[in-house]
Design a protein around this motif. Structure first.
Motif, PDB file in Angstrom:
ATOM      1  N   GLU A  99       0.951  -1.069   0.126  1.00 44.98           N
ATOM      2  CA  GLU A  99      -0.500  -0.169  -0.053  1.00 44.98           C
ATOM      3  C   GLU A  99       0.836   1.845  -0.118  1.00 44.98           C
ATOM      4  O   GLU A  99       0.564   2.523   0.163  1.00 44.98           O
ATOM      5  N   GLY A 100       2.609   0.740   0.089  1.00 46.92           N
ATOM      6  CA  GLY A 100       3.215   2.508  -0.186  1.00 46.92           C
ATOM      7  C   GLY A 100       3.190   2.914  -1.496  1.00 46.92           C
ATOM      8  O   GLY A 100       2.692   2.250  -2.062  1.00 46.92           O
ATOM      9  N   THR A 101       4.175   4.054  -1.197  1.00 47.22           N
ATOM     10  CA  THR A 101       4.678   4.436  -2.300  1.00 47.22           C
ATOM     11  C   THR A 101       5.639   4.111  -3.165  1.00 47.22           C
ATOM     12  O   THR A 101       6.093   4.379  -3.502  1.00 47.22           O
ATOM     13  N   GLY A 102       6.731   3.450  -2.058  1.00 48.19           N
ATOM     14  CA  GLY A 102       7.913   3.155  -2.467  1.00 48.19           C
ATOM     15  C   GLY A 102       8.163   1.236  -2.859  1.00 48.19           C
ATOM     16  O   GLY A 102       9.537   0.750  -2.699  1.00 48.19           O
ATOM     17  N   GLY A 103       7.701   1.108  -2.962  1.00 44.88           N
ATOM     18  CA  GLY A 103       7.018  -0.471  -3.370  1.00 44.88           C
ATOM     19  C   GLY A 103       7.709  -0.693  -4.378  1.00 44.88           C
ATOM     20  O   GLY A 103       8.810  -2.689  -4.387  1.00 44.88           O
TER      21      GLY A 103
END
Length: 565
Positions: free
Chosen positions: A465-469
């Motif tokens: 769910e994060g922006t840094g996947g």
């Protein structure tokens, strides 16, 4: 009687002439005896004045080595061409062939020599190729000579150029570490007296005046293998999005050693023409950026340190906007109610601003300052920027709000990765260093329990769910934060961006931290999670492998292996 007088006069003249000649011969013999037997120092001094010379014994500059002893900068012996102008001008019929060999107009060469005709030494061409030196020697032109010197060579060329810098024609450091450690690397030339013949050739060594002292080697913390890999990934990533420039820094979390530092565009220090402008700067240390959302973990840390927040504390970000001093702060969408951890995972400006405005400005400034923002890191690198962190007493409410999501302060990439490494090392901030074995002072800037909470929260920011996947590395738990900021132009903020990502791995036992900064992507992909995070993942994967860091996410490793099959 008249016949007798002329005869007497004639005999007198003969004896007079003989007496004068004998007297002159006696004077000459006496002078010769005086000079050669009694007063020998005169002739000796006159001979030495013409043939005895004090010459310099060249010395070699110390090499620069990587952490494994691999050469990054070495000095190699080369020949330089010089002339005695007076002697060479006497052989003016040979000037044309010399000028052709040196690729110089003959009239220009003659003019240079004529202007310096009273001198005994003038350089014609320094540090020539061995083949050219051999051809000059074969010409045997009177008044033309070769002298041994040293030339600096950089095996990694553009990959290490902005860190190492370069030397000038006299082998003195001009930029980078070559300049910072010039006195360490530069040896002391020796001197000796020699006898030269009329052609300037040394025929006898007379006296050693001073031994040459070679320069000392300098071993860096840089790993040449990782430097190559990071440079390649950065260059490729910049090309894919048409960006203007970028930087990557990799740091050892446990001691602050700089393992890799690359920038693009770069330049080749082995060429005769030095790059100017953008290519020559070590952007990772001299250029500053507004960090954007990469700063949010530190803003959240300040709120948690002040007792105003905890990872699971709910925060309402609806409706996705917040008015502060007449300005609207926005999220990319309405995240509704989430947790403090969710603020980092979703990168909510609205939620982080609420936390920052609930605390005293002095406390936020205090944590930012302790983490090293607004001050040089202490590496001693020439031209390092301190960045900008204004005193909290001058903050307005809006400025305090924007500081929560990375506007209103400026940092260097090295400062950013150093602060991220402090979270990874349970709140210990190391002074970064380029020099192997250096004593890197460390200070505690954050409670270890708080740092561990941040580690878990930053790991979630690289989750599904994060922006840094895209920063994740198969087999390793990775933590980090993305950042995207608008660039400032003459008319204010423009629709041009800086994409960044800063993080560390493995989370279970952090060893390496890295930051990636990409300036002005030209494609429709400009977010940190799209542009910088993938480069971080590729560089971090290579670094973990090179330093034999064991995996700490076997489930992820097995999943990745299954995807490949």
């Amino acid at each position: 009687m008249s016949d007798k007088r002329p005869r007497n006069v004639s005999v007198f003249r003969v004896w007079l002439t003989a007496a004068v000649m004998l007297l002159a011969a006696g004077v000459l013999v006496a002078r010769a005896v005086n000079l050669q037997v009694t007063d020998t120092e005169f002739l000796q001094s006159q001979g030495e004045a013409r043939f005895l010379r004090q010459v310099e014994i060249p010395t070699v500059r110390g090499s620069i080595l990587d952490r494994n002893g691999e050469p990054l900068a070495v000095s190699t012996p080369v020949a330089s061409v010089w002339a005695h102008p007076g002697e060479l001008l006497q052989a003016s019929d040979r000037l044309a062939e010399l000028a052709q060999l040196l690729d110089t107009p003959a009239d220009e060469l003659e003019r240079r020599l004529t202007q310096r005709a009273t001198r005994e030494f003038v350089w014609l061409r320094r540090r020539v190729h061995p083949d050219l030196a051999e051809q000059v020697a074969e010409l045997a032109i009177p008044g033309v000579f070769l002298q041994s010197e040293y030339r600096r060579f950089y095996p990694a060329a553009e990959v290490t150029s902005q860190v190492l810098g370069f030397t000038n024609i006299d082998d003195s450091g001009q930029e980078g570490l070559e300049l910072a450690y010039d006195s360490w690397l530069q040896g002391e030339p020796g001197a000796k007296r020699v006898i030269k013949d009329r052609l300037g050739r040394v025929v006898q060594d007379v006296e050693l005046i001073r031994d040459a002292r070679p320069g000392r080697d300098l071993q860096l913390t840089i790993d040449r293998r990782l430097q190559y890999l990071a440079f390649r990934q950065l260059k490729q990533g910049i090309a894919e999005v048409g960006a203007r420039s970028g930087s990557v820094v990799v740091l050892d979390v446990t001691n602050g050693e700089i393992l890799a530092m690359v920038n693009f565009p770069s330049y080749n220090p082995n060429t005769s023409v030095r790059a100017v402008g953008e290519g020559i700067r070590n952007r990772a240390m001299t250029d500053v950026l507004e960090p954007g959302s990469v700063i949010k973990p530190f803003a959240v840390a300040a709120a948690m340190e002040a007792g105003l927040a905890s990872p699971d504390m709910p925060v309402d970000t609806s409706p996705g906007t917040l008015r502060v001093s007449g300005h609207t702060i926005r999220d990319v969408r309405d995240f509704g109610e989430t947790t403090v951890e969710g603020l980092l995972v979703k990168s909510s400006n609205v939620g982080v601003v609420q936390l920052v405005l609930s605390m005293d400005a002095r406390h936020l400034w205090g944590l930012y300052s302790r983490l090293g923002f607004g001050a040089v890191t202490g590496t001693g690198f020439p031209g390092e920027s301190a960045g900008v962190l204004r005193d909290y007493e001058r903050w307005r409410k809006l400025e305090q709000a924007t500081l929560a999501y990375g506007y209103g302060l400026s940092v260097t990439p090295l400062q950013l990765v150093r602060a991220m490494a402090a979270i990874a090392d349970e709140g210990r901030l190391h002074q970064p260093s380029f020099i192997a074995g250096a004593d890197n002072p460390v200070q505690s800037v954050m409670d270890p329990a708080l740092a561990r909470d941040l580690q878990d929260m930053l790991e979630a920011a690289t989750g599904p769910e994060g922006t840094g996947g895209l920063a994740r590395v198969p087999g390793y738990r990775v933590a980090g934060k993305t950042g995207t900021t608008r660039m400032v132009g003459t008319a204010g903020y423009e629709s041009r961006y800086v994409a960044s990502f800063a993080g560390f791995a493995p989370v279970s036992r952090p060893r390496l931290a890295a930051v990636v900064v990409i300036n002005d992507p030209a494609s429709d992909r400009y977010y940190g999670g799209q542009v910088a995070a993938p480069i971080f993942g590729q560089v971090m994967a290579a670094a973990l492998r090179l330093f034999s860091v064991p995996p700490d996410d076997l489930t992820g490793l097995l999943a990745a292996a299954g995807d490949e099959t």
